[in-house]
Design an enzyme around this catalytic site. Structure first.
Site, short mmCIF file in Angstrom:
data_model
loop_
_atom_site.label_atom_id
_atom_site.label_comp_id
_atom_site.label_asym_id
_atom_site.label_seq_id
_atom_site.Cartn_x
_atom_site.Cartn_y
_atom_site.Cartn_z
N PHE A 45 114.70 -10.45 25.28
CA PHE A 45 113.40 -10.74 25.50
C PHE A 45 113.64 -11.61 26.72
O PHE A 45 114.51 -12.67 26.55
CB PHE A 45 113.26 -11.79 24.23
CG PHE A 45 111.91 -12.53 24.31
CD1 PHE A 45 110.58 -11.81 23.89
CD2 PHE A 45 111.67 -13.75 24.83
CE1 PHE A 45 109.40 -12.34 24.13
CE2 PHE A 45 110.41 -14.25 24.90
CZ PHE A 45 109.40 -13.55 24.78
N ASP A 66 120.29 -15.08 31.01
CA ASP A 66 118.91 -15.86 30.71
C ASP A 66 119.42 -16.85 29.45
O ASP A 66 119.92 -16.21 28.11
CB ASP A 66 118.09 -14.91 30.06
CG ASP A 66 116.69 -15.42 29.51
OD1 ASP A 66 116.90 -16.75 29.04
OD2 ASP A 66 115.75 -14.64 29.40
N LYS A 105 113.38 -24.19 27.45
CA LYS A 105 113.35 -24.85 25.97
C LYS A 105 113.85 -26.10 25.73
O LYS A 105 113.11 -27.19 26.20
CB LYS A 105 113.96 -23.56 25.17
CG LYS A 105 113.27 -22.22 25.07
CD LYS A 105 113.16 -21.95 23.74
CE LYS A 105 112.87 -20.47 23.50
NZ LYS A 105 111.82 -20.29 22.27
N THR A 148 102.59 -24.30 44.48
CA THR A 148 102.03 -25.58 44.32
C THR A 148 102.91 -26.61 43.94
O THR A 148 103.25 -27.54 44.52
CB THR A 148 100.72 -25.90 43.73
OG1 THR A 148 99.68 -24.75 44.23
CG2 THR A 148 100.17 -27.19 43.89
#
Lengths: 509, 470
Positions: free
Chosen positions: A223, A331, A362, A387
């Site tokens: 995931f 990850d 997280k 931005t």
């Protein structure tokens, strides 16, 4: 809830384990007892869960969820929380229930609810300044941004990774890492050649050669987020992916280990060898090494069911990526920031060379990716750009989180509490065979999970736990995962263990 | 309300102390920051503590009149006291330290916080989903469009079949169908992978990144002044709409949504007529595709309407309107209940937005309403446009194709070349004005909503001084 008799049992076990004293599982020096950090932060933390409504969600939660649902998708709402009255490891809800929280906002609350140190940070002038004057960071950074990074996000960097690029969420962190990988690999392919006119023109039509046909390889059950690039790498569940266009990127099998590990050493090693061989096969035969910009992997596949693999597997993966000049992205969105008993879970592997990129979000509140090779910063400016390029208010929080973790040695404490939980669950689960199995996360802090006999029974388990005052989360198809915050102490573990056993008894009937 | 009410200590005019911009302190700061992160796009190191209202200060003691405002994202001026109060509120403190997984565990105050956003929603929209940035907002809107498009075929509450459930895990159809978002040439919608696929502004935004095979249509290119070329521009509208019609009919991949900016901002401040936008709305209805209006840069007051597309009086209202930047919070507004997936966990992620930013958005909305800032921006914009029009006849070489009449302060013009534009912006900094560029050779004005006539006068004076020296 029959708490006292369960506590007796559990404490009895602890005393047996620890011979009446604290043992230092990591061989550390004497520190304050387990639970003192929570007591220090939260002198008025509830001493146990309080459940006042006949069910959870209670009537107020149901009513408020329905109202909210008219204008905001609240289909996935479990209950309506009362964050003003949440404290430490306890989350309060709109019906006055107080639940011990081992899900912690899908593993994203680092130091407990209303942590006083973070409140102080939130109230500080620098935070107010960061909130009301949010800069376009890459164009107009503030005087103190370098300092905020170096004292926080960068001070916490995995070994060997001195650079960072900041983003806003886990998905966004992974996608900016993918962008870095594609830009790096294409620059390498081009060598000393300039970008061609054809590349410049074709990319405006979303066509090669300007739009790259390189891929990101991920693993089955991985995931990595839910935007379109990250979602193309995500392979957890159909509900995450259905109806979304996806890039035709390859996936490799991830080892499916058998538990307990000590009883399946040979089979598990063979399983890892099988996955590595298939990976090699995909790289060389099905895709071609020069088409794979990066491989992304989680240290523990979390949403996908808390699937672990050994250091051998990850070192071999590192070797394969080096051999084929493919970048390795680890990850750490869910595994990072202490819960695994190391600050970064991949530090458990002792890799020969650091990964190329490590992504985070997280629990750190801030998001982004670390990298070691300065070449992962594109040669031309404005290629890795947007931005905001992150959010200084979250970088400030990350700094405080890091400083609190360090000051209170919370990673070591999490390792210790995690071992305590693991040992107790191991003993407990032997009594509920057929209901719970595949306990995993040994020596992995509080990052612990197990499987139930079916998805339905897992869902029932979670629901019963909640009705007894324990907020716990699922993952994969039939797994339950523990994701408490870093100030989860032994006393919280005891309450959790007692509720878990209560519920297992109910399920056993 | 004038900015004087918010900012009693706002500087009267710019101050430039260093000989160059960036000055020595900024240059040292850029170098230090470059050791750990990309600092090459940095113009100067800002001192936000000392920045007030429309003036941004830097580490060298320079104070610039800011008409770029953090790439059009600062709504109410630096250190706005109303926002400072919001930032110090108990509600904000909780939102910062107890950031929820909003989809699973909304707070008791979530509905109220969301109402703050909905109070400022475009006409016809009464629902919202929140994200974290403009790119994120657009991609979440794409997801909504794809689910809606497939739901329409399948039945919105119907389950998935085995083949869909299986194929989706290998990223193939029918579970991962080939579906497209149609965007326009020169459009900018963000820089993640799907938003990047819809972005068509410049190669530097897209090069070397995989992209979906999505179509692009042509955005009208008008001749200026508009009143002189009415007939030609009408034909241009018709030509571009015919291209859209053709793509929606014949593109190899079904088009689930048409995505458009009311004014293409990064792409050069390109405008199109009310008739063009209504024509586009009609085509989306005709072909059963959603109209997504990207108000990330145009939204929140700067054009003299709260949402720029309100200038077009579209009927019916667009299906989805995305926002970010000046609102500080990001996401999309919508009204059709079928655009909210019937099943849980489809439009979902860990945080589903950020209450801290949503609380700020609510406060920004309240201040805008209380002080009538949209109307003020419209007036100030008209004043500024007329002054610039006068300057453009004085310096036609440096102020060409002035655009943004009746679009508040959302004004832009072109210079003769990218080089001339870059020099103009650099020189202007040494006069104490921080201005931004867009596209190849344009400059854009993106001041805050508390930019007033007195600031316009300074801006005009500085531009005049600079151009006189050329």
């Amino acid at each position: 809830m029959g708490m006292s008799s369960k506590r007796g049992y559990i404490q009895g076990k602890v005393i047996a384990n620890c011979v009446g004293k604290r043992v230092f599982l990591n061989g550390g020096v004497a520190r304050r007892p387990y639970s003192s950090v929570a007591e220090e932060y939260f002198p008025d933390e509830p001493s146990k869960p309080v459940v006042t409504s006949s069910q959870i969600p209670g009537p107020s939660s149901i009513k408020l969820t329905k109202e909210l649902g008219r204008s905001f998708d609240s289909n996935a709402s479990y209950f309506i929380s009362d964050y003003f009255n949440s404290k430490g490891n306890y989350i309060s809800d709109a019906d006055g229930n107080k639940l011990l929280d081992v899900y912690a906002q899908i593993a994203s609350i680092p130091l407990g609810y209303n942590n006083p140190a973070l409140i102080e940070t939130a109230r500080s002038d620098v935070m107010v300044n960061a909130l009301v004057n949010r800069p376009a960071l890459a164009c107009f950074p503030s005087i103190d941004y370098g300092k905020i990074l170096s004292e926080g996000i960068l001070a916490a960097a995995p070994k060997g990774m001195g650079h960072v690029w900041t983003a806003l969420s886990g998905s966004c962190a992974n996608e900016t890492a993918f962008k870095a990988a594609f830009i790096y690999q294409n620059a390498k392919r081009r060598g000393s050649l300039d970008v061609s006119a054809e590349e410049l023109a074709s990319c405006m039509d979303n066509k090669p050669p300007g739009s790259s046909d390189m891929v990101i390889l991920s693993f089955d059950k991985g995931f990595h987020g839910r935007l379109f690039g990250s979602l193309s790498a995500t392979r957890s569940k159909p509900i995450h992916k259905l109806d979304m266009p996806a890039f035709p990127w390859p996936r490799a099998p991830f080892p499916q280990l058998k538990y307990p590990l000590k009883d399946h050493v040979k089979e598990n090693h063979e399983e890892e060898e099988r996955c590595l061989a298939e990976l090699e096969n995909i790289i060389t035969k099905k895709v071609a090494p020069n088409k794979i910009a990066a491989i992304i992997v989680e240290p523990v596949q979390s949403e996908g069911g808390d699937n672990h693999a050994s250091s051998f597997f990850f070192q071999s993966l590192r070797d394969i990526t080096l051999k084929h000049e493919i970048l390795l992205i680890v990850d750490e969105v869910q595994t990072g920031v202490g819960a695994s008993g190391k600050f970064w879970a991949h530090e458990h592997w002792n890799l020969s060379t650091p990964p190329d990129m490590v992504t985070f979000s997280k629990k750190f509140q801030a998001a982004g990716f670390y990298f070691s090779d300065p070449k992962l910063q594109p040669k031309e400016p404005y290629r890795q750009f947007n931005t905001w390029c992150g959010d200084p208010s979250k970088a400030l929080l990350a700094r405080s989180i890091y400083q609190e973790i360090t000051k209170n040695d919370l990673v070591t404490k999490t390792a210790e509490v995690g071992s305590y939980i693991y040992e107790n669950l191991e003993a407990m689960f032997s009594k509920y065979e057929g209901h719970v199995q595949n306990l995993r996360g040994k020596n992995y802090g509080t990052f612990i999970a197990w499987d139930h006999s079916s998805p339905a029974e897992r869902d029932q388990f979670i629901s019963l736990c909640r009705s007894k005052g324990l907020n716990i989360g699922g993952c994969g198809s039939a797994a339950v995962r523990l994701r408490p915050c870093l100030v989860f102490g032994k006393k919280h573990a005891d309450i959790m263990l007692s509720i878990i056993e209560d519920v297992l008894k109910t399920l056993r009937g | 309300m004038s900015s004087g009410n918010y900012f009693t200590n706002e500087p009267k005019e710019p101050v430039v102390k260093s000989e160059t911009v960036p000055g020595p302190q900024s240059s040292a700061g850029i170098k230090a920051l470059g050791q750990v992160t990309d600092s090459r796009p940095v113009y100067f190191i800002a001192d936000y503590e000392k920045s007030v209202g429309n003036y941004i200060a830097d580490v060298d003691g320079n104070v610039y009149l800011d008409v770029y405002a953090q790439i059009a994202s600062n709504p109410l001026g630096y250190n706005n006291p109303a926002l400072i109060e919001t930032a110090k509120s108990d509600k904000m403190i909780r939102a910062i330290v107890d950031r929820p997984a909003l989809g699973n565990f909304p707070g008791a105050d979530t509905a109220e916080i969301i109402q703050g956003l909905l109070d400022m929603a475009p006409k016809g929209q009464d629902k919202v989903w929140s994200g974290l940035s403009g790119a994120d907002a657009n991609e979440l809107a794409f997801k909504a469009a794809f689910m809606w498009y497939q739901g329409k075929k399948r039945g919105f509450t119907k389950g998935f079949n085995e083949e869909e459930l299986k194929s989706v895990m290998s990223n193939s159809a029918p579970g991962s169908p080939e579906l497209a978002i149609l965007s326009f040439e020169r459009a900018f919608h963000g820089r993640l992978f799907a938003s990047g696929s819809a972005t068509r502004s410049k190669p530097i935004h897209k090069l070397d990144l995989p992209a979906f095979k999505w179509p692009k249509a042509e955005f009208p290119s008008y001749k200026y002044p508009l009143d002189k070329y009415e007939a030609e521009n009408k034909k241009e509208d018709e030509r571009c709409l015919a291209i859209v019609d053709d793509i929606l009919k014949s593109w190899s991949i079904p088009v689930a949504g048409v995505l458009i900016e009311p004014i293409q901002s990064e792409g050069g401040d390109n405008h199109a007529s009310k008739e063009f936008f209504q024509g586009l709305r009609d085509l989306t209805l005709k072909h059963g595709t959603l109209m997504i209006v990207d108000e990330v840069q145009t939204g929140v007051g700067a054009t003299g309407k709260m949402w720029c597309h309100e200038h077009f009086d579209l009927s019916p209202a667009p299906d989805i309107v995305t926002f970010s930047k000046k609102f500080q919070s990001a996401g999309y507004f919508f009204h059709d209940p079928e655009i909210m997936p019937a099943q849980a966990y489809r439009q979902f992620n860990t945080w589903c937005g950020d209450p801290a930013r949503m609380i700020l958005a609510g406060a920004i909305g309240k201040e805008i309403a209380k002080n009538n800032l949209v109307q003020r921006t419209k007036e100030v914009g008209q004043y500024m446009y007329s002054k610039l029009e006068a300057l453009s006849s004085k310096y036609p070489k440096y102020i060409k194709n002035l655009r943004g009449k009746d679009r508040g302060t959302f004004i832009a013009w072109s210079l003769e070349s990218g080089e001339a534009r870059d020099k103009f912006l650099k020189d202007l900094k040494t006069k104490g004005v921080n201005m931004g560029g867009c596209a190849e050779s344009s400059v854009r004005l993106r001041p805050t909503l508390v930019f007033e006539e007195k600031h316009v006068d300074i801006l005009i004076q500085k531009i005049d001084q600079l151009l006189a020296s050329y």
